[in-house]
Design a protein around this motif. Structure first.
Motif: not given
Length: 742
Positions: A209, A211-212, A307-309, A451, A453, A524-525
């Protein structure tokens, strides 16, 4: 017709299903009378097979082959480009096509909104007559960059992974069909019954990953889900590095190491990953290629989006088969649902429902496959027509109708961790962002929120006497991603922090609220962890604080003290290890954590405490914190989530003493008010400051006296040397030196 095919942009390593996709592309083009030649070094290892030379190796044309009549740029198996350099080869081909007047078509292009080289993409898209994007998210980005382009649409490259339709079997004399050379008698049936049934095949197609969430957190969740599937199906696990890079292979090995000892697992290399994926019964994946391979095999796909993507790209693949919104965000597995279940409970329920709905899902995939093949055939027909110079046709509608055959728990796991299509009537959290004359900080603060989550929030921007145009300009490029989750309140004259907070709170009807002054960087979290804390049934807190670091923006005009020390009346006590509560004692001792960090609390407390005091100016937040802690408790989360090996260091006795002391202080303030503790704290701070000043003065005086003593010591040493030079012994030393001529 002869065309040149240019692969790219591609990342490092070999991707699962990449060879099948490229060979499928050649077959689709050949069916339409197009002779394709791959050009570029990227194509050589993909098309190379044992004992044969890849077509067009080295970029040279085979003997007797005419020049290309069109160019096709394909992004099969490639990552979304992240910088201009990755698109330079394609831009060169686009320039060549424009100069020679030959058609140019793009297929399989992925565009990640978060890492998009906009200028390069703006130059590339208009050069192509037809552009096939990988998913709906990439299509939305392309339409934003080139809104007038008539040939933008979603391609169907993942359908290349589908096996070719099997040829019809010849009919037997009895009207049945059988394989060539196969005879089935009573003995054959008996042997089939005696042969052991192979266990189900579970494939985990994963990528590291970006992402965050840290990789180890995703690895633990994937391992727990694989264990749950093995327990319910008795299957064997094959782990595949879907990305093909060394980091992805290491991540797959890390997941394998976390599986239970009785779970049989295999780490598939690049040469066997494709075969393992297309023969799977269950596919657990974190990437769109794993989802496409699983659907092509009619396997039950359990997609987890870190992640979003990854969520958008996998949803695009599932949506083409009618499985809309089937991706579970990793955030939903960490703190899912309304009661903050743990991860184990979430994955156990997901695995149970996936097993129960397996038959319906496989039947839905079988029903959708003809529509998927037909839509893919239309796409390749349009692509062949564009290569021949025909104008693009109108984009077709979706192939397969939406089918609700997945696990019902997926909807609950997704609810608050994906961007809603329309804002909810009553979100869980209202974020009141007080803004005044800092557009750069406003944009950064909104980016932090986008951003997050956790997405079930409403943003209320209170423009406290600033320039309305600055606020609108900062929000304009983010309106689409905000998806209606923002309300802006403009005020011509400054109201003050307290009044702005009260206006913003009245503009929402959420259960939880938090103030934001755009001065801190929100991880992000942050919202996810804070909401999960307040929703934990074992937690009785009515508020929670998550410390953050300050946002540094040029032009803010905020500077820290040169010596790094705070003022005497704002001394913050050193942080105690393992501190889990913010106490009234801490605030009275000068702790400003709740004022300087995000403080999420229940809106209902205002019914007991009232609003922020608008007569106090900048001290209103601190005064509200005092009133809050007199009646309610506040949790304190660490700035970073604790790791798996973090544990307490034996400070439970200290925490217990602090809790007892704070309990008695709150009881006293309930009966007598907080005036005396505030006065004593101020008096103690002033006495401590005066004591520090006296100690500093005494220290300076001691240093001066020490300098005087050192000076006197040096003078005494000089006098002793002078007396020694004038003594009897000194006379004879001078005489001796004169006799020797010195």
């Amino acid at each position: 017709m002869h065309i040149d095919v240019f692969p790219g942009p591609v990342g490092p390593g070999r991707r699962t299903g990449e060879q099948r996709e490229f060979r499928g592309l050649l077959e689709e083009l050949a069916l339409r009378g197009i002779d394709a030649r791959f050009v570029g070094p990227e194509a050589d290892p993909v098309l190379e097979a044992p004992g044969e030379e890849p077509p067009g190796a080295g970029g040279g044309a085979p003997p007797g082959r005419p020049a290309a009549e069109a160019f096709l740029l394909v992004g099969l198996g490639g990552d979304a480009p992240t910088d201009d350099a990755q698109l330079v080869p394609w831009l060169d081909r686009a320039r060549t096509a424009a100069q020679t007047g030959r058609p140019l078509v793009i297929s399989g292009l992925a565009l990640d909104p978060g890492t998009l080289p906009e200028e390069a993409v703006r130059r590339l898209l208009p050069a192509a007559a037809l552009v096939g994007l990988r998913d709906e998210a990439s299509l939305a980005v392309a339409r934003r960059l080139c809104p007038e382009h008539p040939g933008l649409r979603v391609g169907w490259e993942d359908a290349l992974l589908l096996p070719r339709p099997a040829p019809a079997r010849p009919p037997a004399q009895d009207g049945s069909t059988q394989r060539h050379g196969a005879r089935h008698g009573p003995g054959d049936r008996q042997r089939e019954q005696e042969e052991p049934v192979a266990p189900p095949r579970i494939v985990a197609a994963v990528v590291r990953p970006a992402g965050p969430f840290p990789p180890e957190q995703l690895a633990r969740v994937l391992a727990a889900l694989l264990d749950a599937l093995v327990h319910r199906t008795g299957g064997t696990v094959t782990l595949v590095a879907c990305g093909g890079g060394p980091a992805d292979e290491q991540f797959a090995a890390d997941v394998a190491a976390l599986l239970r000892g009785d779970v049989e697992r295999v780490l598939a290399g690049p040469e066997m990953a494709d075969e393992a994926s297309v023969r799977a019964d269950w596919v657990l994946t974190t990437c769109f290629r794993g989802a496409a391979l699983g659907l092509a095999a009619r396997a039950v796909v359990l997609p987890v989006g870190p992640d979003k993507y990854s969520i958008l790209s996998m949803n695009g693949v599932l949506g083409r088969w009618g499985l809309v919104d089937g991706v579970v965000p990793l955030a939903g597995l960490l703190t899912p649902g309304d009661a903050a279940w743990d991860t184990r409970a979430a994955v156990q329920q997901w695995a149970t429902e996936a097993v129960a709905h397996r038959g319906a899902l496989r039947a839905a995939l079988a029903d959708a496959e003809p529509a998927v093949r037909e839509a893919a055939a239309r796409w390749w027909d349009d692509l062949a027509g564009a290569l021949r110079g025909r104008p693009p046709q109108p984009a077709p509608t979706a192939a397969a109708a939406p089918r609700g055959v997945g696990a019902p728990v997926v909807r609950a796991l997704r609810r608050r961790y994906t961007v809603p299509e329309m804002p909810p009537e009553r979100p869980t959290v209202t974020i009141v962002l007080r803004h005044r004359e800092a557009p750069a900080r406003l944009g950064g603060a909104v980016d932090d929120l986008l951003a997050q989550t956790f997405t079930d929030w409403l943003l209320v921007v209170v423009d406290d006497g600033g320039d309305p145009h600055e606020v609108d300009e900062a929000l304009a490029p983010r309106r689409e991603e905000l998806a209606g989750r923002v309300t802006v309140l403009h005020h011509r004259r400054p109201l003050g922090l307290a009044a702005a907070a009260n206006r913003g709170l009245r503009a929402g009807e959420s259960e939880l609220v938090v103030l934001h002054d755009s001065a801190g960087v929100w991880p992000p979290t942050l919202l996810q962890r804070a909401v999960a804390h307040l929703e934990d049934p074992l937690v009785a807190d009515d508020g929670v604080v998550v410390p953050t670091r300050a946002r540094l923006v040029a032009g803010d005009g905020v500077a820290a003290p040169a010596d790094g020390r705070a003022r005497a009346d704002q001394d913050v006590p050193p942080d105690r290890p393992g501190r889990e509560q913010l106490t009234l004692t801490d605030v009275l001792d000068g702790d400003r954590t709740a004022v300087d960090s995000p403080f999420l609390y229940r809106r209902a407390v205002h019914g007991v405490l009232g609003d922020y005091d608008e007569t106090l100016g900048a001290a209103a937040d601190w005064e509200f914190t005092l009133r809050f802690l007199e009646t309610f408790t506040v949790g304190l989360l660490p700035a970073c989530p604790p790791g798996p090996g973090d544990r307490t260091d034996g400070t439970s006795a200290v925490r217990g003493e602090v809790a007892v002391r704070d309990r008695h202080l709150r009881q006293w303030t309930t009966e007598h008010g907080i005036g005396l503790p505030l006065y004593l704290r101020r008096a103690a701070a002033q006495e401590a400051g005066a004591l520090h000043r006296r100690l500093d003065a005494a220290e300076e005086l001691a240093l001066e006296l020490l300098d005087v003593v050192r000076a006197q010591s040096r003078q005494i040493e000089r006098l002793e040397r002078t007396v020694a030079e004038k003594g009897f012994a000194a006379f004879w030393r001078r005489a001796w030196r004169s006799l020797r001529g010195r």
